[in-house]
Design a protein around this motif. Structure first.
Motif, PDB file in Angstrom:
ATOM      1  N   ALA A 355      -6.927 -47.121  24.826  1.00  0.00           N
ATOM      2  CA  ALA A 355      -7.270 -46.699  23.751  1.00  0.00           C
ATOM      3  C   ALA A 355      -8.203 -47.672  22.931  1.00  0.00           C
ATOM      4  CB  ALA A 355      -5.962 -46.242  22.598  1.00  0.00           C
ATOM      5  N   LEU A 356      -8.018 -48.881  22.823  1.00  0.00           N
ATOM      6  CA  LEU A 356      -8.748 -49.757  22.077  1.00  0.00           C
ATOM      7  C   LEU A 356     -10.085 -50.119  22.740  1.00  0.00           C
ATOM      8  CD1 LEU A 356      -6.391 -52.583  21.240  1.00  0.00           C
ATOM      9  CD2 LEU A 356      -7.504 -50.974  19.554  1.00  0.00           C
ATOM     10  N   TRP A 357     -10.009 -50.166  24.269  1.00  0.00           N
ATOM     11  CA  TRP A 357     -11.408 -50.401  24.891  1.00  0.00           C
ATOM     12  C   TRP A 357     -12.046 -48.976  25.182  1.00  0.00           C
ATOM     13  CZ3 TRP A 357      -9.066 -54.650  24.353  1.00  0.00           C
ATOM     14  CH2 TRP A 357      -9.664 -55.977  24.586  1.00  0.00           C
ATOM     15  N   GLY A 358     -11.474 -47.921  25.285  1.00  0.00           N
ATOM     16  CA  GLY A 358     -11.939 -46.544  25.104  1.00  0.00           C
ATOM     17  C   GLY A 358     -12.909 -46.489  23.874  1.00  0.00           C
ATOM     18  N   ALA A 359     -12.274 -46.748  22.862  1.00  0.00           N
ATOM     19  CA  ALA A 359     -13.183 -46.747  21.492  1.00  0.00           C
ATOM     20  C   ALA A 359     -14.213 -47.428  21.355  1.00  0.00           C
ATOM     21  CB  ALA A 359     -12.222 -46.880  20.545  1.00  0.00           C
ATOM     22  N   LEU A 360     -14.231 -48.754  22.023  1.00  0.00           N
ATOM     23  CA  LEU A 360     -15.106 -49.671  21.896  1.00  0.00           C
ATOM     24  C   LEU A 360     -16.478 -49.279  22.937  1.00  0.00           C
ATOM     25  CD1 LEU A 360     -16.012 -52.571  21.299  1.00  0.00           C
ATOM     26  CD2 LEU A 360     -14.727 -53.515  22.801  1.00  0.00           C
ATOM     27  N   ALA A 362     -16.947 -46.148  24.033  1.00  0.00           N
ATOM     28  CA  ALA A 362     -17.673 -45.078  23.342  1.00  0.00           C
ATOM     29  C   ALA A 362     -18.329 -45.521  22.220  1.00  0.00           C
ATOM     30  CB  ALA A 362     -16.508 -44.074  22.932  1.00  0.00           C
ATOM     31  N   GLY A 363     -18.292 -46.345  21.472  1.00  0.00           N
ATOM     32  CA  GLY A 363     -19.113 -46.622  20.371  1.00  0.00           C
ATOM     33  C   GLY A 363     -20.387 -47.687  20.459  1.00  0.00           C
TER      34      GLY A 363
END
Length: 398
Positions: A355-360, A362-363
């Motif tokens: 979740a953390l790296w997915g958000a990173l 994606a952004g």
């Protein structure tokens, strides 16, 4: 008794447990076709065994310390098979989820207990290599699940796939019952064979900080492993423009090579007489490999294809060293609980990393995501303690 036979059964138990703990995602397409459930609901469902495992690892470790590996592994894996069979004939999502949680609770027994087989049956100078085999069971079993479960599900549905997983658990349970013997009670001194006799008893291993630091370093080092591997397929498809099947085959090969590096790292540690020095060096190597990947991803370089595979391999390599160090520092009377804690802290990190790296990613893109991941192994290297006295694991009573 042949110690390699004991290791083989321990590996089979570890692999059988991992197949349903980590192999259910390969059933998602068939589950979606059969049920029409959303991906969000299916994501919760396939995570149910892992939730159960986290709830039970330390308790199963304590049971292994008290009652021995053979009883704990046979009882746990056999019970998992019962819950998987029940799940195969269940239609409601809530009931299936509950049964998968229960299967995960029971299956956690092999993760907590199988490492004690290595500690008890192998002398220190062979223990790193043996633990490498034990740790290789996880990526090998996931690769086997990727090959086995989709065609089974395509032919016989999700019910057939769950029944196959249950059958594998039952077969391995029979092997545990018929072949596996609990190792000697005491950890042998350096150079001694298993069964050489009891060693001096000392206090509980968690009174010292070194074992806690190995747990902490492991929780940190597992983060870049999953930060790289979880998004490797997406990177190869979206950035490097490979087909999904082609990228999947490359990553399967990288996973198998990564499993082999666990064996090589274990042999290396046996020759050095140290588990933590090579673990620290491999953390530095991971920073280098992921750093180069971050640069290639940021520049959209073709080199990123090879570098992501290298990063997958390097980030897989250290894990067996940590487990060997945990076993040797804990000693046989505490090893089950120590393995339970080790698995728990690692799986907690695994739970939050995607979740953390997915958000990173994606952004800010793959380059930024991998750049941050490259820094994490440096923290793991700093947390890793100095080597305790060579293989002088405390032997304690529960």
């Amino acid at each position: 008794m042949n110690r390699w036979h004991m290791l083989g059964v321990g590996m089979a138990a570890q692999a059988a447990g991992c197949m349903f703990l980590y192999g259910l995602p390969f059933l998602v397409p068939e589950l979606r076709a059969e049920t029409g459930w959303s991906l969000a609901r299916l994501g919760v469902l396939v995570g149910c065994p892992s939730i159960g495992m986290l709830l039970a690892l330390v308790a199963w470790g304590a049971a292994a310390d008290r009652y021995g590996e053979r009883l704990v592994m046979a009882w746990g894996l056999g019970t998992s098979a019962v819950f998987l069979i029940a799940g195969a004939f269940t239609t409601g999502p809530v009931a299936l989820g509950v049964l998968l949680v229960l299967a995960g609770i029971a299956g956690a027994s092999v993760s907590a207990a199988s490492g004690r087989v290595v500690l008890g049956w192998f002398p220190p100078e062979r223990r790193g290599f043996a633990m490498g085999w034990r740790q290789a069971a996880q990526p090998l079993s996931v690769a086997f699940a990727a090959l086995l479960l989709p065609p089974v599900a395509g032919h016989s549905g999700v019910r057939g796939a769950l029944l196959v997983l249950a059958g594998i658990c039952l077969l391995v349970t029979a092997a545990i019952t018929l072949i596996l013997a609990d190792p000697p009670d005491a950890s042998p001194a350096p150079g001694a064979e298993p069964g050489a006799g009891p060693q001096p008893r000392t206090g509980a291993p968690y009174r010292q900080g070194a074992l806690w630091r190995v747990h902490g370093a492991s929780a940190v080092l597992i983060v870049p492993q999953f930060a790289v591997s979880v998004f490797a397929l997406e990177y190869l498809v979206s950035d490097r423009h490979l087909t999904a099947p082609g990228a999947g085959r490359l990553l399967a090969v990288a996973g198998l090579v990564g499993a082999a590096t666990r064996l090589l790292a274990g042999r290396w540690s046996d020759r050095l007489g140290s588990r933590l020095r090579p673990m620290r060096w491999l953390a530095f190597a991971a920073t280098g490999a992921i750093g180069l990947l971050a640069l290639a991803a940021g520049l959209h370089s073709p080199a990123g294809t090879a570098l992501v595979l290298v990063a997958v391999v390097v980030t897989l390599s250290w894990n067996g060293l940590a487990f060997t160090s945990v076993a040797e520092q804990a000693g046989p009377a505490w090893a089950g609980r120590a393995f339970g804690i080790q698995n728990t802290v690692q799986n907690l990190s695994v739970a939050v990393t995607p979740a953390l790296w997915g958000a990173l990613i994606a952004g800010y893109g793959f380059g930024a995501g991998y750049a941050v991941a490259a820094v994490v192994p440096l923290l793991g290297a700093l947390v890793t303690p100095r080597e305790p006295a060579r293989h002088a694991a405390p032997v304690t009573t529960p």
